[in-house]
Design a protein around this motif. Sequence first.
Motif, short mmCIF file in Angstrom:
data_model
loop_
_atom_site.label_atom_id
_atom_site.label_comp_id
_atom_site.label_asym_id
_atom_site.label_seq_id
_atom_site.Cartn_x
_atom_site.Cartn_y
_atom_site.Cartn_z
N VAL A 167 0.43 -10.37 -5.26
CA VAL A 167 0.83 -10.42 -3.85
C VAL A 167 1.86 -9.33 -3.54
CG1 VAL A 167 2.10 -11.79 -2.15
CG2 VAL A 167 0.35 -12.88 -3.56
N THR A 168 1.63 -8.64 -2.42
CA THR A 168 2.60 -7.72 -1.85
C THR A 168 2.91 -8.21 -0.45
OG1 THR A 168 1.69 -5.86 -3.09
CG2 THR A 168 3.04 -5.32 -1.17
N VAL A 169 4.19 -8.37 -0.12
CA VAL A 169 4.59 -8.83 1.21
C VAL A 169 5.05 -7.63 2.03
CG1 VAL A 169 6.20 -10.27 2.51
CG2 VAL A 169 5.24 -11.10 0.34
N VAL A 170 4.52 -7.51 3.23
CA VAL A 170 4.95 -6.49 4.18
C VAL A 170 5.51 -7.24 5.39
CG1 VAL A 170 4.24 -4.59 5.68
CG2 VAL A 170 3.17 -4.87 3.41
N LEU A 171 6.79 -7.05 5.66
CA LEU A 171 7.42 -7.70 6.80
C LEU A 171 7.24 -6.83 8.03
CD1 LEU A 171 10.71 -9.09 5.24
CD2 LEU A 171 8.55 -10.29 5.66
N GLY A 172 6.71 -7.42 9.08
CA GLY A 172 6.51 -6.68 10.32
C GLY A 172 5.53 -7.41 11.21
N SER A 173 5.22 -6.76 12.31
CA SER A 173 4.36 -7.36 13.34
C SER A 173 3.03 -6.63 13.45
CB SER A 173 5.07 -7.30 14.69
OG SER A 173 4.22 -7.72 15.73
#
Length: 107
Positions: A55-61
């Motif tokens: 898993v890679t988490v990308v924070l944003g919209s």
Amino acid sequence: MTSEGGTTMTERVVLITGAAGQVGRILLDRPARPGWRYVLLDLVAPEGVDGRDDVTVVLGSVTDEDVVRRAMQGVTDVVHLGALSVEDEWDRILEVNIDGTRIVLDA
């Protein structure tokens, strides 16, 4: 053999937008699958993914074209769940649900 995004042809990289939501959490509540990786895009980090190598988490919209393009690097599949799921002002629904979907499709 390597694809344009740099992944091997047998590897699946799945972008899940709105991954911190209820359906996104259900999708992630499964044992790791060999050859599968997940890129999770949401405003907040999904619970229960710390320490997962797949898993890679990308924070944003989904409304931020640069964030979506960055999240799409090497992705082979998309599960687009990022949206407003409750009533809101029309301008906000247009921005997130309609324009956000267009941005994901264009990326």
